[in-house]
Design an enzyme around this catalytic site. Structure first.
Site, short mmCIF file in Angstrom:
data_model
loop_
_atom_site.label_atom_id
_atom_site.label_comp_id
_atom_site.label_asym_id
_atom_site.label_seq_id
_atom_site.Cartn_x
_atom_site.Cartn_y
_atom_site.Cartn_z
N GLY A 95 12.45 -0.03 2.44
CA GLY A 95 13.55 -0.43 1.59
C GLY A 95 14.47 -1.42 2.28
O GLY A 95 14.20 -1.85 3.42
N LYS A 147 -2.70 -4.75 9.35
CA LYS A 147 -1.32 -4.38 9.05
C LYS A 147 -0.63 -3.80 10.27
O LYS A 147 -1.09 -2.82 10.85
CB LYS A 147 -1.28 -3.37 7.91
CG LYS A 147 0.14 -3.01 7.52
CD LYS A 147 0.22 -2.47 6.13
CE LYS A 147 1.64 -2.13 5.76
NZ LYS A 147 1.71 -1.49 4.45
N GLY A 156 1.86 11.52 4.55
CA GLY A 156 0.75 12.08 5.33
C GLY A 156 -0.60 11.55 4.89
O GLY A 156 -1.61 12.24 5.02
N SER A 194 0.83 -1.22 0.00
CA SER A 194 0.00 0.00 0.00
C SER A 194 0.86 1.26 0.00
O SER A 194 1.86 1.35 0.70
CB SER A 194 -0.90 0.00 1.23
OG SER A 194 -1.67 1.17 1.27
N ASN A 226 9.75 8.13 3.90
CA ASN A 226 8.54 8.81 3.43
C ASN A 226 7.72 9.30 4.60
O ASN A 226 7.70 8.71 5.68
CB ASN A 226 7.71 7.89 2.52
CG ASN A 226 6.65 7.13 3.28
OD1 ASN A 226 5.56 7.64 3.53
ND2 ASN A 226 6.97 5.91 3.66
N CYS A 286 0.12 3.30 10.69
CA CYS A 286 0.86 4.37 10.05
C CYS A 286 1.55 5.23 11.13
O CYS A 286 0.89 5.78 12.00
CB CYS A 286 -0.02 5.23 9.18
SG CYS A 286 1.00 6.29 8.19
N ASN A 301 4.65 -2.34 8.46
CA ASN A 301 4.69 -0.98 7.95
C ASN A 301 6.10 -0.42 8.19
O ASN A 301 6.97 -1.13 8.67
CB ASN A 301 3.62 -0.13 8.67
CG ASN A 301 3.10 0.99 7.77
OD1 ASN A 301 3.88 1.67 7.12
ND2 ASN A 301 1.80 1.17 7.75
C1 LIG Z 1 5.73 6.21 -0.18
C2 LIG Z 1 5.12 5.19 0.73
C3 LIG Z 1 3.79 5.32 1.08
C4 LIG Z 1 3.18 4.37 1.92
N1 LIG Z 1 1.86 4.49 2.22
C5 LIG Z 1 1.24 3.54 2.96
C6 LIG Z 1 -0.16 3.57 3.18
O1 LIG Z 1 -0.87 4.46 2.72
N2 LIG Z 1 -0.71 2.57 3.92
C7 LIG Z 1 0.02 1.55 4.43
O2 LIG Z 1 -0.55 0.66 5.05
N3 LIG Z 1 1.36 1.48 4.22
C8 LIG Z 1 1.98 2.45 3.50
N4 LIG Z 1 3.34 2.37 3.27
C9 LIG Z 1 4.11 1.25 3.85
C10 LIG Z 1 4.32 0.15 2.81
O3 LIG Z 1 3.09 -0.41 2.40
C11 LIG Z 1 5.22 -0.97 3.36
O4 LIG Z 1 4.60 -1.56 4.47
C12 LIG Z 1 6.60 -0.48 3.79
O5 LIG Z 1 7.06 0.51 2.90
C13 LIG Z 1 7.64 -1.60 3.86
O6 LIG Z 1 7.76 -2.29 2.64
P1 LIG Z 1 8.84 -1.93 1.49
O7 LIG Z 1 10.18 -1.87 2.12
O8 LIG Z 1 8.69 -3.01 0.47
O9 LIG Z 1 8.42 -0.59 0.96
C14 LIG Z 1 3.96 3.30 2.45
C15 LIG Z 1 5.31 3.20 2.10
C16 LIG Z 1 5.90 4.13 1.25
C17 LIG Z 1 7.35 3.97 0.89
#
Ligand SMILES: Cc1cc2nc3c(=O)[nH]c(=O)nc-3n(C[C@H](O)[C@H](O)[C@H](O)COP(=O)(O)O)c2cc1C
Ligand SMILES: Cc1cc2nc3c(=O)[nH]c(=O)nc-3n(C[C@H](O)[C@H](O)[C@H](O)COP(=O)(O)OP(=O)(O)OC[C@H]3O[C@@H](n4cnc5c(N)ncnc54)[C@H](O)[C@@H]3O)c2cc1C
Lengths: 269, 300
Positions: B213, B161, B70, B19, B67, B126, B188
């Site tokens: 990341g 989540k 918001g 997400s 990130n 979040c 998250n």
């Molecule tokens: C730009 C950005 C926006 C995100 N927005 C949301 C969100 O709206 N809702 C949510 O549950 N997680 C959000 N996340 C978290 C990601 O879904 C994920 O759980 C987290 O980034 C870890 O995974 P990754 O390392 O593969 O990005 C966001 C992450 C990023 C980088």
């Protein structure tokens, strides 16, 4: 193995010169070489204010610039900056214009900034430079030795009318050799340019403007249909534009809500 | 070879767009599908339209991505009009929702359910929202939200989540399972900050943000490992998965499927296909026929 590291953080840059271009329009120069193709943009951060996309408008050896027009909070803050002041930048990002012969370039308002480094690379292009009135016309001196058609909505300089009227006239002339039209400016204008190009069967490339957050294809707000404007664009060709039903009609706000182009411009002016 | 079953939903492969990355428009779902993802999670939506924070909202260096967007979003009512339905797209769609108050979680869930997503994911984690105490800071609150969402989701499975920014993630996962969750998405982002020493200011407009990341991966693997020991429901392992080997590692920790978000930044839109190909190559080399063989194997 592919490299995992990728660095996209704002980097400090000092303004080396500020040049007045037109009413509320200034170019900000940086003594720094930038590996950038015509049509690409940078993200410019002013701490405590905001970070916004700006087309790169001059690429010289060891120097580049962008040209901004005062519209809102961010451009007003930028407008106050002087030589030696600091901004932070990342990029350049996005796709670029092709460079072809027998070209016409149509720029509307500060949209000229996005096509200016292209003009610098083209061979004898015809330039249609339009603005509301004389004081808003930029780069007149810069292109004084080129084939330039200046137009103003109110007739205060050059021809009176829209850029699109001049383009039609040009393409109507049976002796014209125009094979491709490059454009940037208000989307309504670009849509008209695109429609005219289709009618006269010449290629078109347009640089679209959308609300941008990341600039590198992650946040998903700048999408026009299935195209990510900051990454696949901002420059799109005829083939791509013809598949983008939202081009000229819809855009998304920062919230992701889809609105008409007119509503978009009235809200995010 | 890569197909998995998640809460009764068949996925052609275990990679799921996380997400908040793309996932704002219907067209982007199809695009991510074409790029090989097994499913797509939408950007989280709540009961109202939100603009989110000023820029900069994200940036990255080396293995660290920040990130603090918001939670911008068009709001569930606009989204219902925009998406119309989510069950007739090229791949399964997970609808992510949240609210400020407990009742709002229920209202948003009901509207999301009307779009018929394959799963409803609940963002209780979040780290940079302003609605007071996050719901995942306390197992009781987690259970309350889970119950309300479950009640309003009808037959649609729900996944809660979780955030790594808690003292004991096992306790939260256990509370969610007991309250009726069908799956857990973990994790998250972890909170963090970067200060630009020339500007002498935090770079994110929100100052504090979430780290994702590759740098997040060891934390995510630990969380998934701990949750797997605590609950029986499937886990969508998310956090720093960038290469096939990361996905394999996450499954060995106990994940049933894999979320990929920031991987899109590091490896482009093609990340899903790349990760799948790398997983297959590893499986062939190691004579693994299906992913069930390795799921949770690190616990044995
Ligand atoms: C730009 C950005 C926006 C995100 N927005 C949301 C969100 O709206 N809702 C949510 O549950 N997680 C959000 N996340 C978290 C990601 O879904 C994920 O759980 C987290 O980034 C870890 O995974 P990754 O390392 O593969 O990005 C966001 C992450 C990023 C980088
Ligand atoms: C890719 C991209 C990069 C950008 N980069 C920058 C940048 O570097 N700096 C910056 O400040 N802004 C930038 N912008 C913003 C954008 O260019 C301006 O908002 C836009 O050009 C309007 O400028 P204006 O207010 O001067 O237009 P106006 O003065 O209102 O109009 C300009 C011209 O457009 C024509 N026109 C207007 N309406 C119509 C119509 N209905 N039909 C036909 N023709 C019409 C007229 O002929 C007029 O001459 C960028 C935009 C894009 C797309």
């Amino acid at each position: 193995m592919e490299c995992q590291e990728r660095t996209e953080i704002p980097k400090l840059m000092e303004i080396s010169e500020v040049v007045y271009e037109g009413k509320g329009q200034k170019s900000f120069f940086f003594r720094h070489s930038l590996n950038c193709r015509p049509g690409q943009f940078v993200m410019v951060w002013l701490p405590d204010v905001d970070e916004k996309p700006m087309a790169v408008s001059y690429i010289n050896k060891n120097e580049f610039a962008f040209t901004s027009q005062v519209v809102g909070k961010w451009t007003s803050a930028l407008d106050k900056l002087k030589k030696h002041d600091k901004v932070w930048m990342r990029g350049p990002y996005g796709s670029s214009f092709s460079i072809k012969k027998n070209a016409c370039v149509v720029g509307g308002g500060v949209g000229m900034a996005s096509v200016s480094t292209l003009i610098d690379k083209l061979k004898d292009p015809t330039i249609i430079n339009g603005a509301r009135s004389k004081e808003h016309l930029i780069y007149l001196k810069r292109y004084k030795n080129k084939n330039l058609i200046a137009v103003t909505d109110d007739g205060s300089y050059g021809k009176k009318g829209f850029t699109t009227d001049s383009l039609k006239e040009l393409l109507n002339d049976n002796n014209n050799k125009i094979k491709i039209v490059y454009t940037c400016g208000p989307e309504i204008m670009m849509k008209k340019v695109f429609d005219i190009c289709n009618k006269y069967k010449v290629e078109c490339e347009a640089s679209l403007e959308r609300m941008m957050k990341c600039g590198f294809g992650v946040c998903g707000v700048c999408m026009v249909n299935d195209q990510i404007v900051c990454m696949d664009g901002p420059v799109f060709n005829s083939k791509q534009l013809s598949k983008m039903s939202e081009f000229g009609s819809f855009a998304r706000l920062k919230t992701g809500r889809k609105v008409t182009i007119n509503e978009y411009h009235s809200i995010h002016a | 070879m890569l197909n998995v079953n998640l809460c009764g939903i068949k996925l052609r492969n275990p990679t799921i767009l996380a997400s908040g990355i793309l996932g704002v428009t219907k067209d982007s779902i199809d695009r991510v599908g074409k790029n090989g993802a097994g499913a797509v999670t939408l950007k989280s939506l709540c009961h109202e339209e939100r603009t989110g924070n000023k820029n900069p909202v994200m940036f990255g260096y080396d293995d660290v991505f920040f990130n603090a967007v918001g939670l911008p979003g068009q709001g569930i009512d606009n989204a219902v009009k925009d998406f119309k339905r989510l069950d007739n797209l090229s791949i399964p769609v997970i609808g992510s929702i949240y609210g400020y108050k407990i009742e709002q979680f229920g209202q948003v869930t009901k509207k999301m359910a009307s779009l018929k997503p394959a799963i409803i994911e609940v963002d209780i984690s979040c780290p940079h929202m302003d609605y007071g105490k996050p719901y995942d800071a306390d197992p009781k609150l987690t259970a309350e939200v889970t119950q309300v969402v479950k009640k309003n989701a009808g037959k649609i499975p729900i996944s809660i989540k979780l955030s790594p920014n808690v003292h004991d993630i096992k306790e939260i996962a256990h509370a969610a399972e007991k309250a009726g969750a069908d799956a857990i998405t973990a994790i998250n982002t972890a909170t963090g900050m970067m200060i630009d020493i020339d500007a002498r200011k935090p770079v994110l407009a929100n100052k504090i943000g979430g780290i994702s990341g590759p740098a997040l991966k060891p934390i995510a693997v630990r969380c998934v490992y701990e949750i797997y020991e605590t609950v029986k429901i499937p886990i969508i392992g998310t956090g720093g998965v960038t290469y096939g080997k990361d996905a394999i590692e996450m499954m060995m920790a106990g994940a049933a499927a894999i979320g990929i978000g920031t991987g899109v930044f590091y490896r482009g839109n093609g990340v899903f296909k790349k990760v799948c190909n790398e997983m297959e190559a590893w499986m062939k080399k190691n004579k693994v026929k299906n992913l069930d063989e390795i799921k949770g194997c690190a616990h044995k």
